[in-house]
Structure formats: C-alpha cells, structure tokens
Design a protein around this motif. Structure first.
Motif, PDB file in Angstrom:
ATOM      1  N   TRP A 102       0.812  -1.219   0.000  1.00 49.99           N
ATOM      2  CA  TRP A 102       0.000   0.000   0.000  1.00 49.99           C
ATOM      3  C   TRP A 102       0.847   1.270   0.000  1.00 49.99           C
ATOM      4  O   TRP A 102       0.465   2.267  -0.609  1.00 49.99           O
ATOM      5  CB  TRP A 102      -1.071   0.009   1.077  1.00 49.99           C
ATOM      6  CG  TRP A 102      -0.718   0.128   2.529  1.00 49.99           C
ATOM      7  CD1 TRP A 102      -0.822  -0.860   3.467  1.00 49.99           C
ATOM      8  CD2 TRP A 102      -0.293   1.306   3.245  1.00 49.99           C
ATOM      9  NE1 TRP A 102      -0.453  -0.377   4.697  1.00 49.99           N
ATOM     10  CE2 TRP A 102      -0.136   0.952   4.593  1.00 49.99           C
ATOM     11  CE3 TRP A 102      -0.023   2.618   2.871  1.00 49.99           C
ATOM     12  CZ2 TRP A 102       0.271   1.850   5.574  1.00 49.99           C
ATOM     13  CZ3 TRP A 102       0.390   3.522   3.842  1.00 49.99           C
ATOM     14  CH2 TRP A 102       0.526   3.133   5.179  1.00 49.99           C
ATOM     15  N   SER A 136      -0.031   6.431  -6.915  1.00 49.72           N
ATOM     16  CA  SER A 136      -1.390   6.931  -7.174  1.00 49.72           C
ATOM     17  C   SER A 136      -1.412   8.401  -7.582  1.00 49.72           C
ATOM     18  O   SER A 136      -2.437   8.889  -8.050  1.00 49.72           O
ATOM     19  CB  SER A 136      -2.268   6.744  -5.934  1.00 49.72           C
ATOM     20  OG  SER A 136      -1.947   7.706  -4.934  1.00 49.72           O
ATOM     21  N   PHE A 154      -3.928   0.513  -3.363  1.00 47.55           N
ATOM     22  CA  PHE A 154      -3.674   1.137  -2.071  1.00 47.55           C
ATOM     23  C   PHE A 154      -4.794   0.830  -1.082  1.00 47.55           C
ATOM     24  O   PHE A 154      -4.545   0.373   0.034  1.00 47.55           O
ATOM     25  CB  PHE A 154      -3.528   2.666  -2.227  1.00 47.55           C
ATOM     26  CG  PHE A 154      -3.671   3.414  -0.932  1.00 47.55           C
ATOM     27  CD1 PHE A 154      -2.628   3.454  -0.024  1.00 47.55           C
ATOM     28  CD2 PHE A 154      -4.855   4.062  -0.622  1.00 47.55           C
ATOM     29  CE1 PHE A 154      -2.763   4.132   1.184  1.00 47.55           C
ATOM     30  CE2 PHE A 154      -5.004   4.740   0.574  1.00 47.55           C
ATOM     31  CZ  PHE A 154      -3.956   4.780   1.480  1.00 47.55           C
ATOM     32  N   THR A 162      -4.612   3.564  -6.849  1.00 50.39           N
ATOM     33  CA  THR A 162      -5.477   3.972  -5.748  1.00 50.39           C
ATOM     34  C   THR A 162      -6.278   2.784  -5.229  1.00 50.39           C
ATOM     35  O   THR A 162      -6.427   2.593  -4.014  1.00 50.39           O
ATOM     36  CB  THR A 162      -6.419   5.113  -6.188  1.00 50.39           C
ATOM     37  OG1 THR A 162      -5.615   6.240  -6.579  1.00 50.39           O
ATOM     38  CG2 THR A 162      -7.365   5.518  -5.077  1.00 50.39           C
ATOM     39  N   LEU A 186       0.478   3.937  -2.890  1.00 43.89           N
ATOM     40  CA  LEU A 186       0.148   5.323  -2.552  1.00 43.89           C
ATOM     41  C   LEU A 186       1.044   6.284  -3.327  1.00 43.89           C
ATOM     42  O   LEU A 186       0.565   7.274  -3.892  1.00 43.89           O
ATOM     43  CB  LEU A 186       0.298   5.542  -1.042  1.00 43.89           C
ATOM     44  CG  LEU A 186       0.018   6.952  -0.532  1.00 43.89           C
ATOM     45  CD1 LEU A 186      -1.403   7.381  -0.851  1.00 43.89           C
ATOM     46  CD2 LEU A 186       0.278   7.014   0.969  1.00 43.89           C
ATOM     47  N   PHE A 231      -3.943  10.145  -5.460  1.00 45.01           N
ATOM     48  CA  PHE A 231      -5.225   9.474  -5.733  1.00 45.01           C
ATOM     49  C   PHE A 231      -5.841   9.895  -7.069  1.00 45.01           C
ATOM     50  O   PHE A 231      -7.062   9.866  -7.238  1.00 45.01           O
ATOM     51  CB  PHE A 231      -6.236   9.697  -4.597  1.00 45.01           C
ATOM     52  CG  PHE A 231      -5.769   9.194  -3.268  1.00 45.01           C
ATOM     53  CD1 PHE A 231      -5.422   7.869  -3.085  1.00 45.01           C
ATOM     54  CD2 PHE A 231      -5.677  10.054  -2.181  1.00 45.01           C
ATOM     55  CE1 PHE A 231      -4.989   7.403  -1.854  1.00 45.01           C
ATOM     56  CE2 PHE A 231      -5.244   9.598  -0.947  1.00 45.01           C
ATOM     57  CZ  PHE A 231      -4.893   8.271  -0.784  1.00 45.01           C
ATOM     58  N   THR A 232      -5.002  10.256  -8.036  1.00 46.18           N
ATOM     59  CA  THR A 232      -5.518  10.638  -9.353  1.00 46.18           C
ATOM     60  C   THR A 232      -5.454   9.487 -10.355  1.00 46.18           C
ATOM     61  O   THR A 232      -6.010   9.611 -11.442  1.00 46.18           O
ATOM     62  CB  THR A 232      -4.743  11.844  -9.932  1.00 46.18           C
ATOM     63  OG1 THR A 232      -3.358  11.493 -10.067  1.00 46.18           O
ATOM     64  CG2 THR A 232      -4.875  13.067  -9.026  1.00 46.18           C
ATOM     65  N   ARG A 233      -4.768   8.389  -9.998  1.00 50.57           N
ATOM     66  CA  ARG A 233      -4.681   7.224 -10.882  1.00 50.57           C
ATOM     67  C   ARG A 233      -5.480   6.091 -10.246  1.00 50.57           C
ATOM     68  O   ARG A 233      -5.231   5.716  -9.101  1.00 50.57           O
ATOM     69  CB  ARG A 233      -3.219   6.834 -11.098  1.00 50.57           C
ATOM     70  CG  ARG A 233      -2.447   7.949 -11.818  1.00 50.57           C
ATOM     71  CD  ARG A 233      -1.013   7.606 -12.105  1.00 50.57           C
ATOM     72  NE  ARG A 233      -0.942   6.401 -12.912  1.00 50.57           N
ATOM     73  CZ  ARG A 233       0.001   5.469 -12.760  1.00 50.57           C
ATOM     74  NH1 ARG A 233       0.938   5.598 -11.842  1.00 50.57           N
ATOM     75  NH2 ARG A 233       0.005   4.410 -13.526  1.00 50.57           N
TER      76      ARG A 233
END
Length: 104
Positions: free
Chosen positions: A16, A23, A35, A32, A20, A26-28
C-alpha cells in the motif's frame, strides 16, 4: 499463526505504501484501488496479530517489514538510489525485526 499473519500484513504495508506513491495523489485509479485494498487487509491482519502479540512488538515488526520492503523495492526498480550504507541500514532494520521475534 499470528506471526505469519503479521508478516503478511507487513508485506501488504509495503504494497500500500508503494501504491500510494504511484497513485499521484489518488488521481490514478489502479494504484489507488491497490492502495485501498492493501491498506484494509494490512490493518485487519495487524489487528488480528495483535490479539496474541503485544502491541509494541507487533507494530514495530509490521512497520519494520513494510519499511524495509518499500525501500528495497524502490532501490530495485531504480526509484531510489542504492548504496552500501543504505543496504547495511536496511539489513540492520531486518535484524532488529528478527530480534524482536526471537525476544518474544
């Protein structure tokens, strides 16, 4: 059995943590999702292991495994530089994790 669960949870911590980073805030979607799944499974495993392993020991082992594997993966893929000093320090961390198991 608790120690096996703890080791697997430590491996999932490395998964994870790496996901992270990949990610990109958290845009991919794929990293994400990895994770989120790895985080939940890692925490569940840590909680289960802590039923029989003392909290301080379990947490230290969990973090140690996750940190060591995350750095080793980053060095192996070229994301982070490798050096003899860094490798020696990681081996020291692994030795401390093993020591905590043996001292338990």
């Amino acid at each position: 059995m608790a120690w096996i669960v703890l080791v697997v949870s430590g491996v999932l911590e490395a998964v994870w943590a790496t996901a992270l980073g990949k990610s990109e805030g958290f845009t991919r979607l794929a990293p994400t999702a990895v994770f989120g799944i790895a985080l939940v499974l890692s925490m569940i495993g840590l909680a289960v292991a802590m039923r029989t392993i003392p909290t301080g020991t379990a947490y230290a082992v969990w973090v140690g495994i996750g940190a060591a594997l995350t750095v080793v993966y980053a060095m192996a893929t070229g994301t982070e530089s490798a050096s003899l000093l860094r490798i020696a320090l990681i081996l020291g961390l692994v030795g401390c994790v093993i020591g905590l198991k043996l001292a338990h």
